[in-house]
Design a protein around this motif. Structure first.
Motif, mmCIF file in Angstrom:
data_model
loop_
_atom_site.group_PDB
_atom_site.id
_atom_site.type_symbol
_atom_site.label_atom_id
_atom_site.label_comp_id
_atom_site.label_asym_id
_atom_site.label_seq_id
_atom_site.Cartn_x
_atom_site.Cartn_y
_atom_site.Cartn_z
ATOM 1 N N GLY A 27 3.561 -26.288 -16.412
ATOM 2 C CA GLY A 27 4.767 -25.471 -16.282
ATOM 3 C C GLY A 27 4.531 -24.254 -15.416
ATOM 4 N N GLU A 28 5.603 -23.472 -15.252
ATOM 5 C CA GLU A 28 5.544 -22.301 -14.369
ATOM 6 C C GLU A 28 4.514 -21.285 -14.844
ATOM 7 N N LYS A 29 4.440 -21.054 -16.157
ATOM 8 C CA LYS A 29 3.515 -20.062 -16.684
ATOM 9 C C LYS A 29 2.067 -20.414 -16.345
ATOM 10 N N HIS A 30 1.758 -21.689 -16.512
ATOM 11 C CA HIS A 30 0.394 -22.143 -16.217
ATOM 12 C C HIS A 30 0.092 -21.963 -14.731
ATOM 13 N N LEU A 31 1.059 -22.315 -13.865
ATOM 14 C CA LEU A 31 0.878 -22.155 -12.421
ATOM 15 C C LEU A 31 0.640 -20.688 -12.057
ATOM 16 N N ILE A 32 1.435 -19.813 -12.641
ATOM 17 C CA ILE A 32 1.313 -18.385 -12.343
ATOM 18 C C ILE A 32 -0.075 -17.876 -12.733
ATOM 19 N N GLU A 33 -0.569 -18.329 -13.891
ATOM 20 C CA GLU A 33 -1.900 -17.889 -14.327
ATOM 21 C C GLU A 33 -2.978 -18.318 -13.343
ATOM 22 N N VAL A 34 -2.854 -19.541 -12.821
ATOM 23 C CA VAL A 34 -3.832 -20.032 -11.845
ATOM 24 C C VAL A 34 -3.708 -19.256 -10.533
ATOM 25 N N LEU A 35 -2.474 -19.010 -10.076
ATOM 26 C CA LEU A 35 -2.255 -18.257 -8.839
ATOM 27 C C LEU A 35 -2.795 -16.833 -8.965
ATOM 28 N N ASN A 61 -3.280 -8.510 -4.875
ATOM 29 C CA ASN A 61 -2.529 -8.041 -3.704
ATOM 30 C C ASN A 61 -1.621 -6.876 -4.099
ATOM 31 N N PRO A 62 -1.758 -5.709 -3.428
ATOM 32 C CA PRO A 62 -0.944 -4.524 -3.785
ATOM 33 C C PRO A 62 0.561 -4.790 -3.769
ATOM 34 N N MET A 63 1.005 -5.767 -2.928
ATOM 35 C CA MET A 63 2.445 -6.071 -2.850
ATOM 36 C C MET A 63 2.989 -6.602 -4.167
ATOM 37 N N PHE A 64 2.096 -7.201 -4.979
ATOM 38 C CA PHE A 64 2.545 -7.844 -6.214
ATOM 39 C C PHE A 64 2.135 -7.072 -7.465
ATOM 40 N N ASN A 120 2.403 -3.689 -10.089
ATOM 41 C CA ASN A 120 3.324 -2.629 -10.504
ATOM 42 C C ASN A 120 2.615 -1.275 -10.472
ATOM 43 N N ALA A 121 3.277 -0.240 -10.951
ATOM 44 C CA ALA A 121 2.732 1.119 -10.898
ATOM 45 C C ALA A 121 1.428 1.241 -11.679
ATOM 46 N N ALA A 122 1.264 0.388 -12.705
ATOM 47 C CA ALA A 122 0.042 0.427 -13.518
ATOM 48 C C ALA A 122 -1.076 -0.428 -12.935
ATOM 49 N N GLY A 123 -0.821 -1.037 -11.752
ATOM 50 C CA GLY A 123 -1.833 -1.879 -11.108
ATOM 51 C C GLY A 123 -1.955 -3.255 -11.712
ATOM 52 N N ILE A 124 -0.895 -3.700 -12.420
ATOM 53 C CA ILE A 124 -0.891 -5.020 -13.063
ATOM 54 C C ILE A 124 0.028 -5.956 -12.286
ATOM 55 N N PHE A 125 -0.374 -7.232 -12.202
ATOM 56 C CA PHE A 125 0.414 -8.226 -11.477
ATOM 57 C C PHE A 125 1.830 -8.299 -12.054
ATOM 58 N N ASP A 126 2.820 -8.219 -11.140
ATOM 59 C CA ASP A 126 4.234 -8.212 -11.535
ATOM 60 C C ASP A 126 4.892 -9.489 -11.027
ATOM 61 N N ILE A 127 5.245 -10.397 -11.938
ATOM 62 C CA ILE A 127 5.823 -11.684 -11.574
ATOM 63 C C ILE A 127 7.148 -11.523 -10.839
ATOM 64 N N VAL A 128 7.919 -10.509 -11.188
ATOM 65 C CA VAL A 128 9.218 -10.276 -10.527
ATOM 66 C C VAL A 128 8.997 -9.920 -9.063
ATOM 67 N N PHE A 185 6.451 -10.650 -7.268
ATOM 68 C CA PHE A 185 5.898 -11.842 -6.622
ATOM 69 C C PHE A 185 7.021 -12.794 -6.195
ATOM 70 N N LYS A 186 7.938 -13.083 -7.101
ATOM 71 C CA LYS A 186 9.039 -14.005 -6.799
ATOM 72 C C LYS A 186 9.984 -13.416 -5.754
ATOM 73 N N ASP A 187 10.298 -12.122 -5.897
ATOM 74 C CA ASP A 187 11.225 -11.469 -4.960
ATOM 75 C C ASP A 187 10.692 -11.488 -3.533
ATOM 76 N N TYR A 188 9.371 -11.336 -3.404
ATOM 77 C CA TYR A 188 8.774 -11.316 -2.059
ATOM 78 C C TYR A 188 9.043 -12.616 -1.324
ATOM 79 N N PHE A 189 8.863 -13.741 -2.006
ATOM 80 C CA PHE A 189 9.031 -15.031 -1.343
ATOM 81 C C PHE A 189 10.507 -15.418 -1.186
ATOM 82 N N LYS A 190 11.358 -14.822 -2.005
ATOM 83 C CA LYS A 190 12.799 -15.026 -1.815
ATOM 84 C C LYS A 190 13.269 -14.328 -0.550
ATOM 85 N N THR A 191 12.734 -13.125 -0.306
ATOM 86 C CA THR A 191 13.163 -12.316 0.851
ATOM 87 C C THR A 191 12.335 -12.584 2.102
ATOM 88 N N ASN A 192 11.304 -13.423 1.986
ATOM 89 C CA ASN A 192 10.453 -13.769 3.140
ATOM 90 C C ASN A 192 10.324 -15.288 3.239
#
Length: 699
Positions: A101-109, A118-121, A123-131, A133-140
């Motif tokens: 499923g998606e959760k498993h894929l995200i963990e591997v990625l 990657n700093p682009m993905f 959040n302010a606390a330096g933790i990976f932000d799934i939102v 990540f998804k928004d970047y590929f929607k807009t690019n």
């Protein structure tokens, strides 16, 4: 004139005929070379699943670009192994119905640093932000292909993790296995034995034929399974300098010692040029006459060529030594003087702090705390110099702590400036405290080396044109003669040595001791190459290889040549065993020993877990197993062991007391089988139907 008119009239026809003939010749050549004769558009197949050549080519190209110095064949082998593994594992995933499923894929990625860190993905606390990540590929949208490929790899990786977990879960160790392990370790047997060793019969007295080796391999097919191979024998004609070549270089070097007179075209007069002894601009003189540029650094004695080090290092300023051989060069050296302490040896204890560039900081501390600790350690060392090594082991934040802080020898400016200045400004034995960007260093100077500056003219010892011509002539003559005569006999006539045959697989690059010689392997597998064919290959910086294709092995087994070193001792021992068993007759152990001409030996407290016979005999599990199986005072039949034929008599078997809990032994068995999951892929490969067409595509 009439003849000319007829030629003009038919010129178009003649041109057409010539063009057709040329076209036919080209087509025939192309077909012969395999351009249009490729039997498949695919580079191979695994259990019926085809691997497209175009996809394969792109992947190989990408691996070549990403790998430093990797050859096209290495890249092709790497991609092929990957494709085979993916195909076989994917088939297993499909059979099991594995889904991710998606959760498993995200963990591997996220585990990929290019994504998860990657700093682009983040959040302010330096933790990976799934939102994010998804928004970047929607807009690019242009990055969609990249992430699509990444998701494919992630899906495979995720499925493999599940698959591997399932296999490991299936590797279960039972209580019975734990009990057996305990009994193998704890049960003991005492026995007497008579052993007739295989080594008592000479190897030369027992012959093993090729057919016997083949029969053994067929009975043990899995152990000797192999791809189709080609056997090639060869002669190496080295293109190396002759004694005359070396003498000429030596004479040339010697002539540089004294001045020379040359004609000056501009002045119309002769100029006298200074030689090596009297040259005023020594660097210019060396660079004009040497294959190795002038080096102005001072060199320690241990860096000089070992054979000549004493004489070179003892040269007075202006004195010259040589010519002498150093590696592939003939050298002439002139001393330009000595310098004390050119290299230093030191040990240090590094105390880091938060914000310093300390590589292996053991504990968190402020700069003030680090300084205080460093000063405390310095005081300890000054009070007891012998404590330095132990303090480095226990306190230093540098990897050199494992060597007691020893940094070895180093030259000026190889260390950061404060460290460098302390070491090269103080004498041996000095201990002090220095601060650098890495932290606080307690430094102890342990040694210094004097150095000598040498101006060295080095000329490469290489074959002259005349020598290379002779080598080429000899290699060509052998190639031509061997094509029509016996290869080995021709080599002997010309004073050449035939190397041991090389057995090569289709995608091999390494050719015997000659290293990467892919062109020879390709030639051996070419459809145009027939048994007995001979061809010369020019090998850069080595010489000429004249190879003969001896034949192919399509049996699916390794060649007899390769198998013999392993199989021959086994078969010889079997034949020796029959000879020894015939001697070992008698109704008692003592009678058997007497008939075999050996003494009766004793073995006490031997276990199945460590079935070693005393006296350096080694592991003999069959012998010990038979001893356990016998009743007290019973004598066995002759047993074929690892080192000889044995007859044993059980004296007593001591059973270990029963225990209720075998958990520690279950854990031991588990540990022994921990790597069993890694055997799955090799097992899948051995049972798969794999077709490899890479040769058709010139890999």
């Amino acid at each position: 004139m009439a003849v000319l008119a007829k030629i003009r009239q038919r010129s178009a026809l003649l041109i057409g005929v010539i063009a057709l003939a040329l076209f036919a010749f080209i087509i025939q050549d192309l077909i012969g070379k395999g351009t249009f004769s490729q039997s498949s558009k695919d580079v191979g197949s695994i259990d019926g699943k085809d691997i497209s050549f175009e996809d394969f080519r792109i992947k190989v190209s990408n691996v070549e670009k990403s790998g430093q110095g990797i050859t096209s064949t290495e890249a092709a082998n790497r991609v092929w192994d990957q494709e085979v593994s993916i195909a076989l594992l994917s088939a297993q995933f499909d059979k099991l119905g594995l889904r991710v499923g998606e959760k498993h894929l995200i963990e591997v990625l996220k585990a990929d640093p290019n994504i998860g860190k990657n700093p682009m993905f983040l959040n302010a606390a330096g933790i990976f932000d799934i939102v994010k990540f998804k928004d970047y590929f929607k807009t690019n949208p242009e990055a969609a292909q990249y992430i699509a490929e990444k998701e494919k790899d992630a899906a495979l990786n995720a499925k493999f993790q599940i698959y591997n977990t399932l296999i490991k879960a299936g590797l279960y160790t039972t209580a019975s296995e734990g009990k057996l392990k305990y009994e193998m370790e704890a049960n003991k047997v005492n026995f007497a034995y008579a052993g007739a060793l295989y080594s008592s019969i000479k190897d030369s007295d027992v012959k093993i034929s090729d057919s016997e080796i083949v029969d053994y391999m067929k009975k043990n097919e899995k152990k000797f399974k192999a791809d189709d191979t080609r056997e090639i024998q060869y002669v190496l004609v080295e293109d190396k300098p002759s004694k005359e070549d070396e003498a000429e270089i030596r004479a040339k070097l010697t002539s540089l010692l004294s001045g020379s007179v040359v004609y000056n075209a501009k002045t119309g007069k002769n100029d006298t040029l200074a030689g090596f002894r009297n040259a005023t601009n020594i660097a210019e003189f060396v660079n004009s006459n040497s294959d190795v540029p002038y080096d102005s650094t001072y060199v320690a004695k241990n860096s000089l060529p070992a054979v000549d080090a004493d004489k070179l290092f003892s040269l007075a300023p202006g004195a010259i030594y040589g010519p002498y051989v150093f590696g592939k060069y003939l050298c002439l050296s002139k001393s330009l003087g000595f310098k004390a302490g050119v290299n230093a040896k030191a040990s240090h204890i590094l105390i880091g702090y938060e914000g310093s560039q300390t590589p292996n900081q053991k504990e968190k501390r402020t700069k003030e705390e680090a300084k205080a600790k460093a000063e405390e350690i310095l005081a300890q060392v000054q009070a007891n110099p012998d404590s330095f090594m132990m303090l480095a082991f226990t306190s230093s934040d540098d990897s050199s702590a494992q060597q007691g802080g020893d940094l070895g020898y180093f030259g000026p400016n190889q260390m950061v400036k404060p460290f460098n200045d302390f070491v090269f400004s103080n004498g041996i034995g000095k201990v002090g405290l220095v601060e650098t960007p890495f932290g606080f260093h307690i430094i102890k100077i342990t040694d210094k080396q004097d150095g000598i500056r040498l101006a060295t003219i080095a000329q490469k010892i290489e074959p002259s044109e005349a020598t290379s011509d002779k080598v080429f002539t000899l290699a060509t003559k052998f190639e031509m003669d061997a094509a029509n005569k016996d290869f080995n006999a021709t080599a002997k006539e010309l004073g050449l040595k035939v190397a041991a045959p090389v057995t090569a697989k289709a995608m091999d690059e390494v050719f015997g001791s000659l290293g990467n010689q892919r062109n020879i392997v390709r030639w051996a597998f070419d459809k145009e190459t027939s048994t007995g064919d001979v061809k010369r290959f020019e090998i850069a910086n080595i010489g000429h290889v004249i190879a003969q294709y001896k034949g192919e092995n399509k049996s699916g087994l390794v060649s007899v040549t390769m198998a013999r070193p392993y199989v021959e001792p086994i078969l010889k021992n079997k034949k020796k065993a029959e000879i020894l068993k015939a001697k070992m007759t008698g109704s008692s152990l003592e009678a058997v020993a007497k008939s075999a001409g050996v003494a009766v030996q004793q073995a006490t407290n031997v276990t199945l877990d460590n079935p070693v016979l005393p006296g350096g005999v080694g592991q003999e599990p069959k012998v010990v197993g038979n001893a356990f199986a016998l009743a007290a005072n019973k004598v066995s039949a002759p047993i074929e062991g690892n080192t000889g034929v044995y007859v044993v008599k059980n004296i007593s078997t001591v059973k270990a007391p029963a225990i209720a809990n075998h958990a520690p032994y279950i854990e031991k068995v588990k540990a022994q089988s921990a790597s069993d999951a890694n055997r799955v892929l090799p097992a899948l490969k051995s049972n798969a139907k794999i077709e490899d067409n890479r040769l058709q595509f010139n890999y």
